[in-house]
Design a protein around this motif. Structure first.
Motif, PDB file in Angstrom:
ATOM      1  N   UNK A 102       0.850  -1.186   0.000  1.00  0.00           N
ATOM      2  CA  UNK A 102       0.000   0.000   0.000  1.00  0.00           C
ATOM      3  C   UNK A 102       0.886   1.236   0.000  1.00  0.00           C
ATOM      4  N   UNK A 103       0.344   2.335  -0.479  1.00  0.00           N
ATOM      5  CA  UNK A 103       1.084   3.585  -0.499  1.00  0.00           C
ATOM      6  C   UNK A 103       0.950   4.290   0.848  1.00  0.00           C
ATOM      7  N   UNK A 104       1.755   5.334   1.036  1.00  0.00           N
ATOM      8  CA  UNK A 104       1.640   6.159   2.251  1.00  0.00           C
ATOM      9  C   UNK A 104       0.260   6.807   2.311  1.00  0.00           C
ATOM     10  N   UNK A 105      -0.253   7.193   1.136  1.00  0.00           N
ATOM     11  CA  UNK A 105      -1.587   7.803   1.085  1.00  0.00           C
ATOM     12  C   UNK A 105      -2.672   6.816   1.504  1.00  0.00           C
ATOM     13  N   UNK A 106      -2.562   5.567   1.087  1.00  0.00           N
ATOM     14  CA  UNK A 106      -3.533   4.549   1.494  1.00  0.00           C
ATOM     15  C   UNK A 106      -3.426   4.295   2.993  1.00  0.00           C
ATOM     16  N   UNK A 107      -2.233   4.365   3.519  1.00  0.00           N
ATOM     17  CA  UNK A 107      -2.051   4.236   4.972  1.00  0.00           C
ATOM     18  C   UNK A 107      -2.757   5.388   5.682  1.00  0.00           C
ATOM     19  N   UNK A 108      -2.598   6.612   5.161  1.00  0.00           N
ATOM     20  CA  UNK A 108      -3.271   7.778   5.737  1.00  0.00           C
ATOM     21  C   UNK A 108      -4.789   7.605   5.674  1.00  0.00           C
ATOM     22  N   UNK A 109      -5.272   7.039   4.577  1.00  0.00           N
ATOM     23  CA  UNK A 109      -6.701   6.781   4.420  1.00  0.00           C
ATOM     24  C   UNK A 109      -7.184   5.802   5.496  1.00  0.00           C
ATOM     25  N   UNK A 110      -6.432   4.737   5.734  1.00  0.00           N
ATOM     26  CA  UNK A 110      -6.787   3.750   6.756  1.00  0.00           C
ATOM     27  C   UNK A 110      -6.782   4.387   8.149  1.00  0.00           C
ATOM     28  N   UNK A 111      -5.806   5.262   8.416  1.00  0.00           N
ATOM     29  CA  UNK A 111      -5.753   5.956   9.709  1.00  0.00           C
ATOM     30  C   UNK A 111      -6.986   6.844   9.865  1.00  0.00           C
ATOM     31  N   UNK A 112      -7.373   7.534   8.789  1.00  0.00           N
ATOM     32  CA  UNK A 112      -8.566   8.382   8.830  1.00  0.00           C
ATOM     33  C   UNK A 112      -9.830   7.576   9.115  1.00  0.00           C
ATOM     34  N   UNK A 113      -9.951   6.415   8.517  1.00  0.00           N
ATOM     35  CA  UNK A 113     -11.118   5.556   8.756  1.00  0.00           C
ATOM     36  C   UNK A 113     -11.128   5.092  10.213  1.00  0.00           C
ATOM     37  N   UNK A 114      -9.966   4.723  10.733  1.00  0.00           N
ATOM     38  CA  UNK A 114      -9.885   4.311  12.140  1.00  0.00           C
ATOM     39  C   UNK A 114     -10.228   5.470  13.074  1.00  0.00           C
ATOM     40  N   UNK A 115      -9.794   6.677  12.732  1.00  0.00           N
ATOM     41  CA  UNK A 115     -10.139   7.842  13.559  1.00  0.00           C
ATOM     42  C   UNK A 115     -11.647   8.064  13.545  1.00  0.00           C
ATOM     43  N   UNK A 116     -12.282   7.866  12.389  1.00  0.00           N
ATOM     44  CA  UNK A 116     -13.749   7.980  12.312  1.00  0.00           C
ATOM     45  C   UNK A 116     -14.431   6.938  13.190  1.00  0.00           C
ATOM     46  N   UNK A 117     -13.764   5.811  13.395  1.00  0.00           N
ATOM     47  CA  UNK A 117     -14.301   4.737  14.236  1.00  0.00           C
ATOM     48  C   UNK A 117     -13.911   4.910  15.706  1.00  0.00           C
ATOM     49  N   UNK A 118     -13.213   5.996  16.027  1.00  0.00           N
ATOM     50  CA  UNK A 118     -12.875   6.282  17.417  1.00  0.00           C
ATOM     51  C   UNK A 118     -11.503   5.803  17.856  1.00  0.00           C
ATOM     52  N   UNK A 119     -10.641   5.397  16.926  1.00  0.00           N
ATOM     53  CA  UNK A 119      -9.286   4.943  17.275  1.00  0.00           C
ATOM     54  C   UNK A 119      -8.300   5.994  16.774  1.00  0.00           C
ATOM     55  N   UNK A 120      -7.740   6.740  17.718  1.00  0.00           N
ATOM     56  CA  UNK A 120      -6.853   7.859  17.347  1.00  0.00           C
ATOM     57  C   UNK A 120      -5.465   7.354  16.972  1.00  0.00           C
ATOM     58  N   UNK A 121      -4.701   8.251  16.364  1.00  0.00           N
ATOM     59  CA  UNK A 121      -3.316   7.934  16.008  1.00  0.00           C
ATOM     60  C   UNK A 121      -2.498   7.641  17.263  1.00  0.00           C
ATOM     61  N   UNK A 122      -2.755   8.407  18.308  1.00  0.00           N
ATOM     62  CA  UNK A 122      -2.031   8.204  19.557  1.00  0.00           C
ATOM     63  C   UNK A 122      -2.312   6.811  20.113  1.00  0.00           C
ATOM     64  N   UNK A 123      -3.552   6.392  20.032  1.00  0.00           N
ATOM     65  CA  UNK A 123      -3.909   5.051  20.517  1.00  0.00           C
ATOM     66  C   UNK A 123      -3.240   3.966  19.662  1.00  0.00           C
ATOM     67  N   UNK A 124      -3.209   4.183  18.351  1.00  0.00           N
ATOM     68  CA  UNK A 124      -2.517   3.235  17.466  1.00  0.00           C
ATOM     69  C   UNK A 124      -1.052   3.104  17.873  1.00  0.00           C
TER      70      UNK A 124
END
Length: 197
Positions: free
Chosen positions: A48-70
């Motif tokens: 996956x690209x860095x952009x796709x990784x950012x997209x996955x992080x954004x989806x997780x944030x929408x689900x309530x899982x922050x970057x800090x928690x990751x």
């Protein structure tokens, strides 16, 4: 603050999400949180690209899982994989250079005695070829030793210690059979990196 706390607090800026990256949205939305967290951690492994990784992080944030928690959970990045990948790139670069100098070193090492015994050569040509052969062999040995240390770093990043037998085999087999050990070692290293989680 301890070093780990500082490391946890430092969240790097995310890569830009391109239109091509957005094509993975449907696929990512269908994944469970744990699978999506695995995508964030191992995005390079899954191509996956860095952009796709950012997209996955954004989806997780929408689900309530922050970057800090990751980051706290150990799913923000795969440090072992990244470290092994860097060591592999250094090993491959120096091994390629050693291989490039190995070929003329081998050719000169074989041809010089044959030509000396079968062809009348002026002494200056013989000595010149010998000096060039020695220089090329020394450069080959330099890159061989450098690639050995890179190989050792790669082993350590894969949580394997290189035992004395492995060191001895690398150096003794590396000299006369470098053409075979070169390809074998690169293949094995690539396979071990792919197995990292």
């Amino acid at each position: 603050l301890s070093e780990d706390d500082e490391d946890t607090d430092a969240i790097p800026e995310l890569a830009e999400i391109t239109e091509t990256d957005r094509e993975s949205t449907e696929k990512f939305l269908a994944l469970s949180d744990s699978k999506l967290m695995n995508v964030v951690k191992n995005y390079r492994k899954y191509n996956y690209t860095e952009g796709e990784r950012s997209l996955a992080i954004g989806i997780l944030e929408d689900r309530g899982i922050s970057q800090r928690r990751l980051k706290v959970l150990g799913f923000y990045e795969n440090k072992n994989y990244d470290r092994a990948q860097k060591a592999y790139k250094r090993f491959k670069k120096n091994s390629n250079k050693a291989f490039i100098f190995y070929i003329p070193s081998l050719i000169i090492g074989i041809l010089l005695p044959v030509l000396d015994n079968n062809v009348e050569m002026p002494i200056w040509l013989l000595l010149g070829t010998l000096v060039v052969g020695i220089i090329i062999t020394l450069v080959y040995l330099y890159y061989l030793i450098k690639s050995f240390f890179n190989y050792q770093s790669l082993h350590e990043s894969l949580d394997n210690k290189l035992d004395f037998g492995g060191i001895l085999a690398f150096l003794l087999l590396g000299l006369p059979f470098y053409f075979a050990s070169y390809f074998y070692t690169l293949r094995i290293a690539r396979e071990k990196i792919q197995q990292l989680n």
